[in-house]
Write an enzyme that holds these catalytic residues in place. Structure first.
Site, short mmCIF file in Angstrom:
data_model
loop_
_atom_site.label_atom_id
_atom_site.label_comp_id
_atom_site.label_asym_id
_atom_site.label_seq_id
_atom_site.Cartn_x
_atom_site.Cartn_y
_atom_site.Cartn_z
N LYS A 15 0.81 -1.21 0.00
CA LYS A 15 0.00 0.00 0.00
C LYS A 15 0.86 1.28 0.00
O LYS A 15 0.60 2.18 -0.80
CB LYS A 15 -0.88 -0.07 1.25
CG LYS A 15 -1.89 1.00 1.44
CD LYS A 15 -2.85 0.59 2.55
CE LYS A 15 -2.20 0.22 3.87
NZ LYS A 15 -1.60 1.37 4.59
N ARG B 225 -8.75 3.68 9.53
CA ARG B 225 -8.42 2.31 9.94
C ARG B 225 -9.52 1.70 10.80
O ARG B 225 -9.42 0.53 11.17
CB ARG B 225 -7.14 2.32 10.78
CG ARG B 225 -5.85 2.38 9.97
CD ARG B 225 -5.16 1.10 10.03
NE ARG B 225 -3.75 0.90 10.28
CZ ARG B 225 -2.69 1.53 9.85
NH1 ARG B 225 -2.79 2.63 9.20
NH2 ARG B 225 -1.49 1.09 10.12
N ARG C 242 10.75 -7.42 4.53
CA ARG C 242 10.94 -6.03 4.94
C ARG C 242 11.68 -5.95 6.28
O ARG C 242 12.49 -5.05 6.49
CB ARG C 242 9.60 -5.29 5.03
CG ARG C 242 9.82 -3.79 5.10
CD ARG C 242 8.57 -3.00 4.87
NE ARG C 242 7.78 -2.90 6.07
CZ ARG C 242 6.61 -2.28 6.15
NH1 ARG C 242 6.07 -1.74 5.08
NH2 ARG C 242 5.96 -2.22 7.27
N ARG D 144 12.60 -2.08 10.44
CA ARG D 144 11.66 -1.19 11.15
C ARG D 144 11.26 -1.85 12.45
O ARG D 144 11.05 -3.05 12.51
CB ARG D 144 10.42 -0.98 10.26
CG ARG D 144 10.15 0.45 9.94
CD ARG D 144 9.03 0.58 8.95
NE ARG D 144 7.74 0.26 9.53
CZ ARG D 144 6.58 0.48 8.91
NH1 ARG D 144 6.57 1.01 7.71
NH2 ARG D 144 5.46 0.17 9.49
N ARG E 225 -0.85 -6.77 14.01
CA ARG E 225 -1.32 -5.86 12.97
C ARG E 225 -2.34 -6.53 12.06
O ARG E 225 -3.32 -5.91 11.64
CB ARG E 225 -0.13 -5.37 12.13
CG ARG E 225 0.68 -4.30 12.82
CD ARG E 225 2.11 -4.29 12.34
NE ARG E 225 2.23 -3.86 10.96
CZ ARG E 225 2.38 -2.61 10.58
NH1 ARG E 225 2.41 -1.65 11.47
NH2 ARG E 225 2.51 -2.29 9.32
P1 AMP Z 1 1.41 2.25 9.03
O1 AMP Z 1 2.72 2.77 8.59
O2 AMP Z 1 0.25 2.84 8.26
O3 AMP Z 1 1.35 0.76 9.08
O4 AMP Z 1 1.20 2.75 10.55
C1 AMP Z 1 2.11 2.40 11.57
C2 AMP Z 1 1.41 2.48 12.92
O5 AMP Z 1 0.94 3.81 13.15
C3 AMP Z 1 0.19 1.61 13.08
O6 AMP Z 1 0.51 0.28 13.43
C4 AMP Z 1 -0.54 2.33 14.20
O7 AMP Z 1 0.04 2.09 15.45
C5 AMP Z 1 -0.30 3.78 13.84
N1 AMP Z 1 -1.35 4.29 12.92
C6 AMP Z 1 -1.18 4.72 11.63
N2 AMP Z 1 -2.34 5.11 11.09
C7 AMP Z 1 -3.28 4.91 12.05
C8 AMP Z 1 -4.70 5.11 12.10
N3 AMP Z 1 -5.39 5.56 11.03
N4 AMP Z 1 -5.33 4.79 13.26
C9 AMP Z 1 -4.66 4.34 14.33
N5 AMP Z 1 -3.34 4.11 14.34
C10 AMP Z 1 -2.64 4.41 13.22
#
Ligand code: AMP
Length: 192
Positions: A13, A88, A127, A133, A144
């Site tokens: 994504k 989300r 990754r 990361r 997740r």
């Molecule tokens: P991502 O890079 O989009 O996978 O986001 C990394 C982390 O940021 C997620 O595992 C959440 O802890 C937090 N996060 C990002 N976007 C959201 C969202 N829309 N709602 C809640 N937590 C978020």
């Protein structure tokens, strides 16, 4: 044009979002990137979200809605945005709807990347090896994926019920090929 790019963790994504946003000429708005930048800056917000992000859980709806509202009110987002990682949860989708409505805007289309679980796990391991990361661990990955199934997948049902345009796109294969599929999906039946 406001587009939500939707997909499970490791569906590619983020990579696709950058490419598609640049084609559409709108900013790529990734809530995960915004939060990681806060963590890197050591801000109060960053300190608050760091442990939550490491665990693979979601930060609170209230916090992330404030983050996205502030981002979407910036001038570069006036023509639209490609949202990556938001909404989300169903409450986040409702808050986005209300926010857009208040500004006489609306969500044009949701692009949903479809990738089987086995491919997701393979990509996670790769990754973790490539980027290191801190949330790329098998435990955080399981968390997740579970969060995605229970809290994020219902967002698609929410949009389906509302009659929002949803385009499913096969997310397996070459990065360029997937970008082309998304571009095609956005082009087909696109309205101004
Ligand atoms: P991502 O890079 O989009 O996978 O986001 C990394 C982390 O940021 C997620 O595992 C959440 O802890 C937090 N996060 C990002 N976007 C959201 C969202 N829309 N709602 C809640 N937590 C978020």
């Amino acid at each position: 044009m406001i587009v939500v790019l939707f997909g499970p963790p490791y569906s590619g994504k983020g990579t696709q979002a950058v490419r598609v946003a640049s084609r559409l000429g709108v900013p790529h708005v990734a809530t995960g990137d915004i939060l990681r930048a806060e963590v890197a800056r050591g801000s109060a917000l960053g300190k608050e979200v760091d442990p939550i992000m490491r665990s693979g859980r979601l930060v609170s709806d209230e916090l992330i809605v404030r983050v996205i509202e502030s981002r979407l009110s910036q001038p570069d987002a006036a023509p639209g945005a490609l949202l990556d990682g938001f909404p989300r949860t169903v409450p986040q989708a409702e808050a986005l709807d209300a926010m857009l409505h208040r500004n006489q805007r609306r969500l044009d289309v949701v692009v949903a990347l479809v990738v089987p679980d086995a491919d997701l796990r393979r990509r996670m391991l790769k990754r973790a090896a490539d980027e290191g990361r801190s949330d790329d661990t098998p435990e955080a990955y399981s968390e997740r994926l579970e969060v995605y199934r229970t809290q994020t997948a219902p967002v698609l049902d929410f949009y389906r019920e509302r009659g929002t345009r949803i385009q499913d796109v096969d997310g397996v294969g070459d990065v360029d090929a997937v970008t082309e599929r998304i571009a095609q999906a956005l082009g087909a039946g696109q309205h101004a």
